[in-house]
Design a protein around this motif. Structure first.
Motif, short mmCIF file in Angstrom:
data_model
loop_
_atom_site.label_atom_id
_atom_site.label_comp_id
_atom_site.label_asym_id
_atom_site.label_seq_id
_atom_site.Cartn_x
_atom_site.Cartn_y
_atom_site.Cartn_z
N GLU A 66 1.05 -0.71 -0.48
CA GLU A 66 0.18 -0.06 0.09
C GLU A 66 0.47 1.46 -0.08
O GLU A 66 0.89 2.40 -0.71
CB GLU A 66 -0.79 -0.11 1.65
CG GLU A 66 -2.16 -1.15 0.80
CD GLU A 66 -2.89 -0.71 0.14
OE1 GLU A 66 -3.35 0.49 -0.90
OE2 GLU A 66 -3.35 -2.34 -0.85
N ASN A 67 2.27 1.57 0.80
CA ASN A 67 2.82 1.93 0.84
C ASN A 67 3.64 2.56 -0.51
O ASN A 67 3.70 4.04 -0.77
CB ASN A 67 3.98 2.28 1.45
CG ASN A 67 3.34 2.89 2.97
OD1 ASN A 67 2.33 2.78 3.82
ND2 ASN A 67 4.60 1.49 4.32
N PHE A 68 3.66 1.37 -1.96
CA PHE A 68 3.81 1.58 -2.79
C PHE A 68 2.96 2.04 -3.56
O PHE A 68 3.34 3.25 -4.58
CB PHE A 68 4.57 0.81 -3.08
CG PHE A 68 4.92 -0.07 -4.99
CD1 PHE A 68 6.20 -0.18 -4.78
CD2 PHE A 68 3.92 -0.27 -5.42
CE1 PHE A 68 6.43 -0.89 -6.20
CE2 PHE A 68 3.90 0.00 -7.49
CZ PHE A 68 5.97 -0.20 -7.34
N LYS A 69 2.34 1.70 -3.68
CA LYS A 69 0.72 2.61 -4.33
C LYS A 69 0.41 4.16 -3.98
O LYS A 69 0.19 4.81 -5.07
CB LYS A 69 -0.10 1.32 -3.68
CG LYS A 69 -0.32 -0.32 -4.65
CD LYS A 69 -1.41 -0.36 -4.64
CE LYS A 69 -0.86 -2.79 -4.83
NZ LYS A 69 -2.42 -2.62 -4.90
N SER A 70 0.73 4.19 -2.64
CA SER A 70 0.36 5.44 -2.77
C SER A 70 1.18 6.70 -2.88
O SER A 70 1.10 7.58 -3.52
CB SER A 70 -0.07 6.03 -1.31
OG SER A 70 0.32 7.00 -0.28
N ALA A 71 2.65 6.34 -3.11
CA ALA A 71 4.41 6.59 -3.59
C ALA A 71 3.48 7.05 -4.93
O ALA A 71 3.35 8.16 -5.29
CB ALA A 71 5.21 5.81 -3.42
N LEU A 72 3.05 6.08 -5.53
CA LEU A 72 3.27 5.86 -6.93
C LEU A 72 1.87 6.73 -7.63
O LEU A 72 2.42 7.81 -8.21
CB LEU A 72 2.55 4.64 -7.99
CG LEU A 72 3.03 4.16 -8.88
CD1 LEU A 72 4.36 4.99 -9.91
CD2 LEU A 72 2.46 3.26 -9.46
N LYS A 73 0.72 6.95 -6.49
CA LYS A 73 -0.17 7.78 -7.16
C LYS A 73 -0.39 8.73 -7.11
O LYS A 73 -0.33 10.15 -7.71
CB LYS A 73 -2.08 7.22 -5.87
CG LYS A 73 -3.48 7.49 -6.14
CD LYS A 73 -4.47 7.51 -5.03
CE LYS A 73 -5.21 7.90 -6.12
NZ LYS A 73 -6.10 8.14 -4.30
#
Length: 311
Positions: A66-73
């Motif tokens: 989720e942290n990965f996806k948040s950074a990408l978003k």
């Protein structure tokens, strides 16, 4: 375009470097943490350090959590460019940017999907190697091809030679593929998955010489494990022997695979091949070895005479 990168080691570093020197805006660099795996300590130029030097935000991750996806978003890229990203990506990651995710893989897909493609390609006697820029989908290294570039494999090339040649191709193929995508083209080439081959990560056991292989295949294994890669090795009288240089013998030699047989020119011939008993096989001429203490010796010096077996 606004570009985010997923990259690791020198492959990811070269990709990011090319993008930083282009007109594209690099908005995020995602990379893996440092590893103690032998193959991940080689060619280990740091993506994180390069990004930080240029003021690009960095996110360290092992998988798309989720942290990965948040950074990408939050970065909101038009496209993601991946090179040597080591874990599977779900559709909500690779498909989220406007143009999706462009992956740079160091083989001529669909052959040699997976890991260590240059090593396996050299072992298998491929006449050329190269890079593929393809759009990512849910199957590993299987998406439509945007661009491919190749380089021939010479009769004495080592995997180190091929690494340097292909890594120099990363920047140009990345930028050329992005230019094609930005132009609005969508007529990419689907992969013929019936031709796909999938290879696993290499481990120390994969460098152990099997003397039932034909001599030419063993000679290619030696070149495919050149320094700084873990060298091809065998065992003789209880010690490990790394083979640094070898050639296919001029003569045919028969007997049992692994037999230390006879001097030929500048090396010691070892009987090899699946049907060595027929006497119709070439042997492998070992020309240079390295011992565990770092000592290097000519093959004729390490093997002053025939006798005994390699295992």
């Amino acid at each position: 375009m606004r570009v985010a990168t997923l990259g690791y080691q020198t492959w990811g570093h070269r990709t990011l470097q090319a993008l930083l020197q282009s007109d594209h805006e690099v908005v995020l660099a995602i990379t893996h943490p440092k590893s103690d795996h032998v193959y991940e300590q080689m060619w280990a130029d740091s993506v994180a350090d390069l990004a930080t030097e240029h003021g690009v935000p960095v996110h360290i991750a092992t998988k798309p959590d989720e942290n990965f996806k948040s950074a990408l978003k939050q970065a909101d890229p038009d496209i993601v460019v991946a090179n040597n990203w080591r874990t599977w990506l779900p559709r909500d990651v690779f498909d989220s940017p406007r143009y999706g995710t462009l992956n740079i893989h160091d083989s001529l897909l669909p052959k040699y999907t997976g890991f260590s493609p240059l090593i396996w390609a050299l072992i298998n006697g491929e006449e050329e190697v190269g890079l593929t820029a393809h759009l990512m989908d849910e199957e590993l290294d299987a998406g439509d091809i945007v661009l491919q570039r190749s380089t021939p494999v010479g009769p004495t090339d080592t995997v180190t030679d091929l690494f340097h040649r292909t890594v120099d191709m990363i920047g140009p193929i990345t930028l050329d593929a992005l230019e094609l995508i930005a132009s609005g083209r969508t007529d990419w080439t689907p992969q013929d998955r019936s031709q796909a081959t999938f290879f696993h990560k290499r481990a120390p056991e994969d460098s152990l010489i099997d003397w039932t292989w034909p001599a030419d295949a063993i000679e290619r294994l030696v070149r495919a494990q050149s320094d700084p890669y873990p060298n091809a090795f065998t065992h003789y009288k209880g010690q490990r022997v790394r083979v640094l240089k070898a050639a296919v013998s001029e003569g045919n030699y028969g007997g049992t695979p692994g037999r230390v047989f006879i001097h030929e020119g500048d090396g010691m011939v070892i009987v090899a091949g699946p049907d060595a008993r027929t006497g119709q096989n070439k042997g492998l001429k070992i020309q240079r070895v390295r011992l565990d203490d770092g000592t290097e010796l000519a093959g004729t010096e390490f093997f002053p005479h025939g006798g005994g077996y390699l295992s």
